[in-house]
Enzyme design. Sequence first.
Site, PDB file in Angstrom:
ATOM      1  CD  GLN A   1     -20.110  11.839 -17.377  1.00  0.00           C
ATOM      2  OE1 GLN A   1     -20.038  10.616 -17.331  1.00  0.00           O
ATOM      3  NE2 GLN A   1     -19.106  12.629 -17.085  1.00  0.00           N
TER       4      GLN A   1
ATOM      5  CE1 TYR B   1     -23.487   7.682 -23.000  1.00  0.00           C
ATOM      6  CE2 TYR B   1     -21.151   7.394 -23.445  1.00  0.00           C
ATOM      7  CZ  TYR B   1     -22.170   7.897 -22.653  1.00  0.00           C
ATOM      8  OH  TYR B   1     -21.868   8.625 -21.535  1.00  0.00           O
TER       9      TYR B   1
ATOM     10  CD  GLU C   1     -39.094  42.095  -8.885  1.00  0.00           C
ATOM     11  OE1 GLU C   1     -37.872  42.302  -9.009  1.00  0.00           O
ATOM     12  OE2 GLU C   1     -39.813  42.762  -8.124  1.00  0.00           O
TER      13      GLU C   1
ATOM     14  CE  LYS D   1     -38.318  49.689  -3.878  1.00  0.00           C
ATOM     15  NZ  LYS D   1     -38.762  49.819  -5.239  1.00  0.00           N
TER      16      LYS D   1
ATOM     17  CB  SER E   1     -35.408  48.447  -0.260  1.00  0.00           C
ATOM     18  OG  SER E   1     -34.267  49.278  -0.343  1.00  0.00           O
TER      19      SER E   1
ATOM     20  CG  HIS F   1     -51.829  46.653 -28.720  1.00  0.00           C
ATOM     21  ND1 HIS F   1     -50.961  46.241 -29.692  1.00  0.00           N
ATOM     22  CD2 HIS F   1     -53.074  46.356 -29.188  1.00  0.00           C
ATOM     23  CE1 HIS F   1     -51.636  45.743 -30.716  1.00  0.00           C
ATOM     24  NE2 HIS F   1     -52.924  45.783 -30.433  1.00  0.00           N
TER      25      HIS F   1
ATOM     26  CE  LYS G   1     -26.743  11.070 -16.475  1.00  0.00           C
ATOM     27  NZ  LYS G   1     -25.876  11.269 -17.688  1.00  0.00           N
TER      28      LYS G   1
HETATM   29  N1  ARG Z   1     -21.771   8.596 -16.733  1.00  0.00           N
HETATM   30  C1  ARG Z   1     -22.108   8.192 -18.053  1.00  0.00           C
HETATM   31  C2  ARG Z   1     -23.204   9.095 -18.631  1.00  0.00           C
HETATM   32  O1  ARG Z   1     -23.851   9.709 -17.872  1.00  0.00           O
HETATM   33  C3  ARG Z   1     -22.590   6.778 -18.066  1.00  0.00           C
HETATM   34  C4  ARG Z   1     -22.387   6.066 -19.353  1.00  0.00           C
HETATM   35  C5  ARG Z   1     -20.955   5.920 -19.637  1.00  0.00           C
HETATM   36  N2  ARG Z   1     -20.699   5.084 -20.743  1.00  0.00           N
HETATM   37  C6  ARG Z   1     -19.533   5.059 -21.325  1.00  0.00           C
HETATM   38  N3  ARG Z   1     -19.413   4.250 -22.334  1.00  0.00           N
HETATM   39  N4  ARG Z   1     -18.511   5.744 -20.914  1.00  0.00           N
HETATM   40  O2  ARG Z   1     -23.413   9.170 -19.814  1.00  0.00           O
END
Ligand code: ARG
Length: 464
Positions: A321, A316, A289, A282, A276, A155, A324
Amino acid sequence: MKLWGGRFSKNTALEAEDFNASISVDSRLYFHDIEGSKAHAIMLGKCGIIDTDEAAKIINALEEIRLELESGSANLNNDAEDIHMNIEKLLIEKIGETGKKLHTARSRNDQVALDLRMYLRDEIHKILELLTELEVLLLDKSKEHIGTVMPGYTHMQKAQPVTLGHHFMAYFEMFKRDMGRFKDCLKRMNVMPLGSCALAGTTYPIDRKMVADILRFSDISQNSIDAVSDRDFAIEFIGCCTLGMMHLSRFCEELIIWNTGEFGYIEMDDAYSTGSSIMPQKKNPDIAELIRGKTGRVYGDLFNLLTIMKGLPLSYNKDLQEDKEPVFDAGDTMKSCISVFIPMLAAMTVNKENILNNLKGGFLNATDLADYLVNKGLPFRDAHAAAGEMVKYCIANNKELIQLSMDEFRSFSCLIEDEVYEFLKPEVCLSRRDTEGGPSDQRVKEAILHGREFINHFAETINK
Ligand code: ARG
């Protein structure tokens, strides 16, 4: 014309093309995309789907494209949408008709799943190397501070004496579990999806195991629909990052508190602090942080991808996409945070004197006083109450327990004798805490030994 332009009679609108393109994000998959394509071409050649000299030509050209991409002489653009089609386009520009054969028995759907798995495999190895480096530093720091007695807190209130070595080893354990989680994640990452094609496999006589062997995958995926449509492996990766970041963030929070004038347990090195623009005096722990702050991004990355996935029908969908950015960001953030945390921790100085001074004033030995009375035959609850009374008396009289006279002690319990003074010393309290996982010198030495063993053998236990 687009690589897929046959059935279209109009060009893509410019704003749609820009919106649809992912090259600005996924270009960093170029290396793995090329490795994957080379393996695919070898397999196509060996299985007689294309001629072996065509396969060789494709592989050479892909190698050239890799070098051109690395030197910046090859152009990537939105027109070709993503890294997969940009590279295929460059290949066709380079070797013409033969280049058009690479995409036989493949779809971008299984291609992107492959690339991301390969990328993340490498990412996990890099993160594991950094975590190993951090663990080695923690073992060294813990060893250095086996004898640095400090108040342990619950605590945020002083609780019982521990040592800084034991405290550091707590973080060692957390990062050890993080390493285990990344290693575990690697097992499920290491599954080769190529051959699933768009969603329904292929009619060509491909050899998926051959591709898996070339690319050092330990297994091949078992369902073509699943292989192109799930991103649980990526979510799991981000999940591992979130836990690692959470641990780093807690550590940073403690360092920030310890670095305050009020605590003064440590001093951050100048090289990892900033000043600072207005207050000349400072010196702020910005790096710690920022690591704490960046933890929020990684949590966000996890929810980003979980939310992308939650309503997606099989198989899919282009939503995928968007996987990423959170994946790259989580990995990048995790790597940069550990990379700066390590030298920051190595460079900070520990102010043992301040820590020692702070042992006073919190009645860290009150539990021990209760234990003392238990040893003399009192039931724990009664001993707890008596020790509590003594603490209350000390607070009223501005004293430490150890400063009570024998008469004062005995006014609370006639069981108390002279040896109580020795019994209540912080280092003696600590040495009695000798159970497995406890803070006594011996136990911390043991923990460090086990820790070194774990680190020395960890690399052998992961499948490269
Ligand atoms: N740039 C696409 C992704 O990252 C690749 C796959 C695309 N496939 C499709 N059927 N349009 O998902």
